[in-house]
Design a protein around this motif. Structure first.
Motif, mmCIF file in Angstrom:
data_model
loop_
_atom_site.group_PDB
_atom_site.id
_atom_site.type_symbol
_atom_site.label_atom_id
_atom_site.label_comp_id
_atom_site.label_asym_id
_atom_site.label_seq_id
_atom_site.Cartn_x
_atom_site.Cartn_y
_atom_site.Cartn_z
ATOM 1 N N GLU A 56 0.827 -1.207 0.000
ATOM 2 C CA GLU A 56 0.000 0.000 0.000
ATOM 3 C C GLU A 56 0.861 1.257 0.000
ATOM 4 O O GLU A 56 0.537 2.250 -0.660
ATOM 5 C CB GLU A 56 -0.920 -0.007 1.223
ATOM 6 C CG GLU A 56 -1.896 1.160 1.263
ATOM 7 C CD GLU A 56 -2.863 1.064 2.426
ATOM 8 O OE1 GLU A 56 -3.639 2.016 2.627
ATOM 9 O OE2 GLU A 56 -2.843 0.036 3.141
ATOM 10 N N PRO A 78 -1.234 2.314 -6.656
ATOM 11 C CA PRO A 78 -1.429 3.598 -7.352
ATOM 12 C C PRO A 78 -2.158 4.601 -6.463
ATOM 13 O O PRO A 78 -3.011 4.228 -5.652
ATOM 14 C CB PRO A 78 -2.267 3.211 -8.574
ATOM 15 C CG PRO A 78 -1.986 1.760 -8.789
ATOM 16 C CD PRO A 78 -1.776 1.180 -7.431
ATOM 17 N N SER A 79 -1.807 5.868 -6.612
ATOM 18 C CA SER A 79 -2.408 6.909 -5.772
ATOM 19 C C SER A 79 -3.860 7.180 -6.129
ATOM 20 O O SER A 79 -4.608 7.756 -5.333
ATOM 21 C CB SER A 79 -1.600 8.206 -5.898
ATOM 22 O OG SER A 79 -1.535 8.616 -7.264
ATOM 23 N N SER A 80 -4.261 6.769 -7.316
ATOM 24 C CA SER A 80 -5.649 6.953 -7.739
ATOM 25 C C SER A 80 -5.973 5.918 -8.809
ATOM 26 O O SER A 80 -5.102 5.160 -9.239
ATOM 27 C CB SER A 80 -5.858 8.375 -8.288
ATOM 28 O OG SER A 80 -5.015 8.591 -9.415
ATOM 29 N N GLY A 81 -7.244 5.880 -9.200
ATOM 30 C CA GLY A 81 -7.635 4.967 -10.262
ATOM 31 C C GLY A 81 -8.394 3.757 -9.753
ATOM 32 O O GLY A 81 -8.708 3.625 -8.564
ATOM 33 N N ARG A 101 -6.764 1.379 -6.904
ATOM 34 C CA ARG A 101 -6.842 1.912 -5.534
ATOM 35 C C ARG A 101 -8.268 1.830 -4.999
ATOM 36 O O ARG A 101 -8.479 1.431 -3.843
ATOM 37 C CB ARG A 101 -6.335 3.353 -5.491
ATOM 38 C CG ARG A 101 -6.574 4.035 -4.135
ATOM 39 C CD ARG A 101 -5.792 5.296 -3.984
ATOM 40 N NE ARG A 101 -4.413 5.030 -3.621
ATOM 41 C CZ ARG A 101 -3.986 4.815 -2.387
ATOM 42 N NH1 ARG A 101 -4.834 4.805 -1.378
ATOM 43 N NH2 ARG A 101 -2.720 4.592 -2.138
ATOM 44 N N LYS A 102 -9.243 2.195 -5.810
ATOM 45 C CA LYS A 102 -10.632 2.147 -5.355
ATOM 46 C C LYS A 102 -11.048 0.715 -5.026
ATOM 47 O O LYS A 102 -11.716 0.463 -4.020
ATOM 48 C CB LYS A 102 -11.546 2.731 -6.425
ATOM 49 C CG LYS A 102 -11.414 4.238 -6.599
ATOM 50 C CD LYS A 102 -12.381 4.748 -7.661
ATOM 51 C CE LYS A 102 -12.260 6.266 -7.824
ATOM 52 N NZ LYS A 102 -13.173 6.782 -8.870
ATOM 53 N N GLN A 135 -9.464 -0.387 -1.748
ATOM 54 C CA GLN A 135 -10.101 0.198 -0.570
ATOM 55 C C GLN A 135 -11.378 -0.536 -0.184
ATOM 56 O O GLN A 135 -11.766 -0.543 0.985
ATOM 57 C CB GLN A 135 -10.397 1.678 -0.832
ATOM 58 C CG GLN A 135 -9.133 2.532 -0.905
ATOM 59 C CD GLN A 135 -9.404 3.953 -1.360
ATOM 60 O OE1 GLN A 135 -10.472 4.246 -1.930
ATOM 61 N NE2 GLN A 135 -8.452 4.846 -1.120
#
Length: 470
Positions: free
Chosen positions: A390, A395-398, A401-402, A405
């Protein structure tokens, strides 16, 4: 007392008079040196080979001397090792003089009492004319045992030169101790005892080999295979279990009845000039050694030349990670032994589609190994790797990551990324790119499996025909 000049001249003259019989004398390696355990830093396979040659020269000169001398060229030649780059050679001598090791026999209670010291007490290079003479000494607590051993293993430096990993070198040395015993069995030791002994690295809770399955797969089996392929010994692993858990290991050893067949690939000297060029180009020394042993001096020289030419082009960005660049070139199969294998491999898989199938099978195996490795970890270790993933690779976004989460690594898309990160962390660069040799093995395996399927189907048809006869 002889001065330094006279003594150096005597060493050079006597070294030149060594006859053929003396050159092939077996090394008498004391039992206490077979299973040494480093306490501070890893011992490289090259350093261990140099140490063996130095030990043989010291034994010839006698235990009564305080210091031992030999031409540097003689130390090098004894292990297929030559170079004029003394700065690189000095690194190995520094490693021997500063790395503390525990001296122990693989057999409990055999040999001298427990002791700890560096491999050598000191080393010095003395210039004599156009030649360098190496002078070295041993710590008083181990000198007698090293140079006049009462119990020892006899081994050939020429055979040791064919082994290219620490585990295979150490395993061969230990097995030489038991090859002529009536039982042919090595000492039985807990598998964790073998871990630092075979890897040449201090034992650590963060080691990748904390689980036996991983240690067995990546270290033990490969070492056994190498020893059986290129040495005069044939060894088998014996696992001692308590229930389903492996507790102890030992090895069955016997000498081969036939003489060793000369390998197809000529044994190349460990060339410090090539290693020096690799280090200058930005590769770590230990990594340069492994690449040299795997691909050969010519292939590594060519790969470094390609990278250096690329670096000199003014219209191109500089190479940011030299090691990855060189590995990619070597894995392309255009140089050295990798190149020669491609024509053989093409005889087994003929089309691009077949090659892609083999690559996919290779990756499936690698993913399965990573999954098994992860499952063998404790819950705490698993959580540590997930946290590292993590922090370092997620990846910080995209979408990934979603998805992470909400589902964590249970999601297929996240799991694929996680295990790729795990592979990059625990394995060498390029692990996901199979060599032609690996594809060749898979191609042969696939064909053998298909032949077995065809054979079973043929037998089934024959049985069916037999059953339908009136």
């Amino acid at each position: 007392m002889l001065d330094t000049h006279t003594e150096s001249k005597r060493v050079i003259d006597s070294s030149r008079k060594l006859n053929v019989v003396e050159q092939v004398m077996l090394l008498r390696k004391p039992v206490n040196t077979l299973a040494i355990v480093p306490k501070s830093e890893k011992i490289t396979v090259t350093a261990r080979k140099i140490y063996n040659v130095m030990l043989q020269y010291a034994q010839k000169q006698g235990v009564e001397k305080d210091c031992y001398r030999a031409r540097l060229a003689d130390i090098a030649t004894g292990i297929d090792f030559r170079s004029n780059n003394t700065e690189l050679i000095k690194k190995y001598f520094r490693q021997m003089a500063t790395t503390g090791v525990e001296w122990q026999s693989p057999t409990l209670g055999e040999g001298a009492h427990w002791s700890i010291s560096a491999l050598i007490a000191h080393a010095e290079l003395i210039q004599h004319g156009n030649e360098l003479v190496l002078e070295w000494s041993y710590a008083p607590n181990i000198k007698q045992e090293l140079l006049d051993p009462q119990r020892f293993a006899k081994m050939s430096l020429q055979v040791l030169a064919t082994l290219n990993t620490m585990a295979s070198v150490v395993l061969y040395e230990i097995c030489c101790r038991y090859a002529d015993n009536p039982s042919g069995l090595t000492a039985r030791q807990p598998w964790a005892w073998w871990r630092p002994v075979l890897t040449g690295a201090p034992d650590s809770a963060t080691s990748a080999y904390q689980e036996y399955k991983i240690f067995n797969r990546d270290v033990v089996k490969k070492a056994v295979k190498k020893v059986n392929e290129v040495t005069d010994l044939e060894i088998d692993l014996i696992e001692h279990k308590m229930g389903r858990s492996v507790q102890d290991l030992q090895f069955k050893v016997k000498r081969k009845l036939t003489q060793l067949v000369r390998p197809d690939r000529q044994i190349e000297p460990v060339d410090l000039k090539t290693i020096g060029m690799a280090i200058k180009a930005g590769l770590p020394q230990e990594r340069a050694e492994r690449l040299l042993l795997k691909y050969g001096a010519r292939a590594l020289d060519d790969a470094l030349a390609v990278m250096n030419e690329r670096q000199l082009r003014p219209n191109m960005e500089p190479v940011r990670i030299p090691e990855k660049y060189v590995v990619t070139i070597l894995q392309s199969g255009q140089f050295g032994m990798e190149k020669s294998s491609s024509s053989v491999a093409n005889m087994v898989y003929d089309t691009k589609a077949e090659r892609m199938k083999l690559i996919e099978r290779f990756m499936t195996q690698k993913r399965a190994e990573l999954y098994a490795m992860f499952q063998e970890m404790s819950v705490d270790d698993q959580q540590k790797w997930i946290v590292k993933f993590e922090e370092e690779a997620l990846p910080s976004s995209g979408v990934i990551r979603k998805t992470y989460q909400s589902k964590g690594i249970a999601s297929p898309i996240v799991r694929h990324t996680f295990f790729k990160y795990l592979g990059n962390s625990v394995w060498e660069d390029g692990w996901e790119k199979p060599t032609d040799f690996e594809l060749l093995d898979l191609a042969i395996l696939s064909k053998n499996e298909q032949q077995e399927v065809d054979l079973r189907q043929t037998k089934k048809v024959r049985i069916d025909i037999g059953m339908t006869k009136p």
